[in-house]
Design a protein around this motif. Structure first.
Motif, PDB file in Angstrom:
ATOM      1  N   ALA A  55      11.468  58.922  53.072  1.00 41.92           N
ATOM      2  CA  ALA A  55      12.511  59.803  52.546  1.00 41.92           C
ATOM      3  C   ALA A  55      12.764  59.533  51.064  1.00 41.92           C
ATOM      4  O   ALA A  55      12.865  60.468  50.253  1.00 41.92           O
ATOM      5  CB  ALA A  55      13.800  59.633  53.347  1.00 41.92           C
ATOM      6  N   GLU A  56      12.869  58.266  50.696  1.00 44.27           N
ATOM      7  CA  GLU A  56      13.137  57.923  49.293  1.00 44.27           C
ATOM      8  C   GLU A  56      11.980  58.305  48.381  1.00 44.27           C
ATOM      9  O   GLU A  56      12.201  58.920  47.326  1.00 44.27           O
ATOM     10  CB  GLU A  56      13.461  56.439  49.175  1.00 44.27           C
ATOM     11  CG  GLU A  56      13.902  56.016  47.787  1.00 44.27           C
ATOM     12  CD  GLU A  56      14.361  54.569  47.745  1.00 44.27           C
ATOM     13  OE1 GLU A  56      14.332  53.974  46.635  1.00 44.27           O
ATOM     14  OE2 GLU A  56      14.746  54.031  48.801  1.00 44.27           O
ATOM     15  N   PRO A  57      10.732  57.984  48.719  1.00 44.16           N
ATOM     16  CA  PRO A  57       9.621  58.454  47.885  1.00 44.16           C
ATOM     17  C   PRO A  57       9.521  59.972  47.798  1.00 44.16           C
ATOM     18  O   PRO A  57       9.147  60.506  46.751  1.00 44.16           O
ATOM     19  CB  PRO A  57       8.384  57.853  48.559  1.00 44.16           C
ATOM     20  CG  PRO A  57       8.889  56.657  49.283  1.00 44.16           C
ATOM     21  CD  PRO A  57      10.262  57.024  49.744  1.00 44.16           C
ATOM     22  N   PHE A  58       9.842  60.680  48.881  1.00 46.97           N
ATOM     23  CA  PHE A  58       9.864  62.146  48.825  1.00 46.97           C
ATOM     24  C   PHE A  58      10.875  62.609  47.780  1.00 46.97           C
ATOM     25  O   PHE A  58      10.605  63.504  46.971  1.00 46.97           O
ATOM     26  CB  PHE A  58      10.230  62.738  50.190  1.00 46.97           C
ATOM     27  CG  PHE A  58       9.166  62.612  51.244  1.00 46.97           C
ATOM     28  CD1 PHE A  58       7.824  62.503  50.914  1.00 46.97           C
ATOM     29  CD2 PHE A  58       9.514  62.605  52.594  1.00 46.97           C
ATOM     30  CE1 PHE A  58       6.846  62.382  51.892  1.00 46.97           C
ATOM     31  CE2 PHE A  58       8.544  62.494  53.583  1.00 46.97           C
ATOM     32  CZ  PHE A  58       7.209  62.385  53.231  1.00 46.97           C
ATOM     33  N   ASP A  59      12.073  62.016  47.803  1.00 45.47           N
ATOM     34  CA  ASP A  59      13.120  62.381  46.847  1.00 45.47           C
ATOM     35  C   ASP A  59      12.690  62.088  45.417  1.00 45.47           C
ATOM     36  O   ASP A  59      12.946  62.885  44.500  1.00 45.47           O
ATOM     37  CB  ASP A  59      14.413  61.617  47.162  1.00 45.47           C
ATOM     38  CG  ASP A  59      15.267  62.325  48.201  1.00 45.47           C
ATOM     39  OD1 ASP A  59      15.244  63.573  48.236  1.00 45.47           O
ATOM     40  OD2 ASP A  59      15.956  61.639  48.967  1.00 45.47           O
ATOM     41  N   ALA A  60      12.060  60.923  45.212  1.00 42.81           N
ATOM     42  CA  ALA A  60      11.624  60.550  43.862  1.00 42.81           C
ATOM     43  C   ALA A  60      10.595  61.542  43.327  1.00 42.81           C
ATOM     44  O   ALA A  60      10.657  61.959  42.160  1.00 42.81           O
ATOM     45  CB  ALA A  60      11.053  59.139  43.877  1.00 42.81           C
ATOM     46  N   LEU A  61       9.657  61.932  44.172  1.00 45.56           N
ATOM     47  CA  LEU A  61       8.649  62.899  43.746  1.00 45.56           C
ATOM     48  C   LEU A  61       9.284  64.254  43.468  1.00 45.56           C
ATOM     49  O   LEU A  61       8.943  64.924  42.478  1.00 45.56           O
ATOM     50  CB  LEU A  61       7.572  63.017  44.821  1.00 45.56           C
ATOM     51  CG  LEU A  61       6.453  64.023  44.536  1.00 45.56           C
ATOM     52  CD1 LEU A  61       5.682  63.630  43.280  1.00 45.56           C
ATOM     53  CD2 LEU A  61       5.507  64.132  45.737  1.00 45.56           C
ATOM     54  N   LEU A  62      10.225  64.669  44.316  1.00 43.52           N
ATOM     55  CA  LEU A  62      10.900  65.949  44.130  1.00 43.52           C
ATOM     56  C   LEU A  62      11.648  65.983  42.797  1.00 43.52           C
ATOM     57  O   LEU A  62      11.592  66.981  42.060  1.00 43.52           O
ATOM     58  CB  LEU A  62      11.868  66.203  45.292  1.00 43.52           C
ATOM     59  CG  LEU A  62      12.679  67.493  45.231  1.00 43.52           C
ATOM     60  CD1 LEU A  62      11.761  68.710  45.283  1.00 43.52           C
ATOM     61  CD2 LEU A  62      13.696  67.537  46.379  1.00 43.52           C
ATOM     62  N   THR A  63      12.343  64.899  42.473  1.00 49.93           N
ATOM     63  CA  THR A  63      13.070  64.831  41.200  1.00 49.93           C
ATOM     64  C   THR A  63      12.105  64.953  40.028  1.00 49.93           C
ATOM     65  O   THR A  63      12.367  65.681  39.062  1.00 49.93           O
ATOM     66  CB  THR A  63      13.847  63.504  41.104  1.00 49.93           C
ATOM     67  OG1 THR A  63      14.805  63.456  42.165  1.00 49.93           O
ATOM     68  CG2 THR A  63      14.568  63.398  39.777  1.00 49.93           C
ATOM     69  N   TRP A  64      10.997  64.264  40.105  1.00 54.21           N
ATOM     70  CA  TRP A  64      10.000  64.305  39.032  1.00 54.21           C
ATOM     71  C   TRP A  64       9.438  65.710  38.851  1.00 54.21           C
ATOM     72  O   TRP A  64       9.259  66.194  37.726  1.00 54.21           O
ATOM     73  CB  TRP A  64       8.890  63.310  39.351  1.00 54.21           C
ATOM     74  CG  TRP A  64       7.787  63.261  38.333  1.00 54.21           C
ATOM     75  CD1 TRP A  64       7.830  62.711  37.090  1.00 54.21           C
ATOM     76  CD2 TRP A  64       6.469  63.774  38.503  1.00 54.21           C
ATOM     77  NE1 TRP A  64       6.611  62.851  36.459  1.00 54.21           N
ATOM     78  CE2 TRP A  64       5.753  63.497  37.312  1.00 54.21           C
ATOM     79  CE3 TRP A  64       5.814  64.435  39.549  1.00 54.21           C
ATOM     80  CZ2 TRP A  64       4.422  63.873  37.136  1.00 54.21           C
ATOM     81  CZ3 TRP A  64       4.489  64.798  39.376  1.00 54.21           C
ATOM     82  CH2 TRP A  64       3.808  64.512  38.176  1.00 54.21           C
TER      83      TRP A  64
END
Length: 254
Positions: free
Chosen positions: A205-214
């Motif tokens: 979930a956290e890596p998904f969010d980080a990629l989405l923000t980028w």
């Protein structure tokens, strides 16, 4: 229960009474209460001798890696020093339907693979030249169990990653469309990624969010996802450890 026959010459009424009496007077003896049985599965674990080397196991076919008949999983304690990265394959991951695994040379890293009929008894190691390493195998009869939630999310992210990658490659390498179409494709993939991040039940979930923000904050310029996969690595590593690697569908190229 067999009923006693009525005597010859007795009346029908007498025979009926005799039959009824026989049914009420004789009681079945209760049998013993069944004892439930529990099947006990004993897991057997064995260890093999350490395999050692220096640098990558090139050229092919790698090094021999015996697999006992009883093995259903194997955990390799891989040891190396120096802080550099390593990469390991057991047999042919594509043929066996599992993944290559990696780590950093900072001591012992334990990595686990399923063992099936398709697992070839070969080990392939990639480390920088001059790096000494050892691989100690531990075999078990326990089956490798893939996490179903991780499996589902890796499959869903494979589709998103494919869309983002095809947008970058289609524009920068094949000039198949303009930047307006590139942005439309990226926005569509980002919407799917947002849904995946919001519903994730795993550590991804956290890596998904980080990629989405980028992607949405302008960090994703055309072509950058192809050249910089640092935000993809945490997702890919989780999928590989679960032996459900990311599978990309290429829209361009042969």
């Amino acid at each position: 229960m067999r009923h006693p026959r009525a005597a010859v010459g007795a009346s029908v009424f007498g025979a009926l009474v005799l039959t009824l009496v026989g049914c009420t007077a004789v009681e079945r003896e209760a049998g013993p209460t069944p004892t439930p049985t529990v099947e006990t599965v004993v897991q057997v674990s064995t260890s093999g001798p350490a395999i050692t080397g220096t640098g990558p196991t090139e050229p092919y076919p790698g090094v021999d890696f015996p697999l006992p008949d009883h093995a259903r999983t194997v955990t390799i304690d891989f040891e190396c020093e120096g802080g550099l990265n390593f990469h390991i394959e057991l047999g042919d991951p594509m043929a066996a339907g599992d993944a290559a695994l990696r780590g950093t040379c900072d001591g012992i890293t334990s990595l686990t693979w399923p063992v099936t009929d398709e697992t070839a008894p070969k080990l392939f190691v990639w480390t920088p030249d001059g790096v000494a390493w050892s691989a100690t195998p531990h075999y078990s009869t326990a089956e490798f169990i893939r996490n179903e939630a991780i499996t589902a999310e890796c499959e869903a992210f494979s589709a998103v990653y494919s869309e983002l990658s095809n947008a970058d490659i289609g524009l920068t390498e094949y000039q198949a469309f303009d930047e307006a179409e590139w942005k439309r494709r990226v926005d569509a993939a980002a919407a799917e990624l947002e849904t995946l991040a919001d519903t994730s039940e795993t550590t991804m979930a956290e890596p998904f969010d980080a990629l989405l923000t980028w992607v949405r904050d302008g960090g994703h310029a055309p072509g950058t996802l192809v050249t910089d996969v640092s935000l993809i690595d945490p997702i890919s590593d989780t999928c590989n450890t679960n032996h459900t690697p990311l599978i990309l569908m290429g829209e361009f190229g042969g």
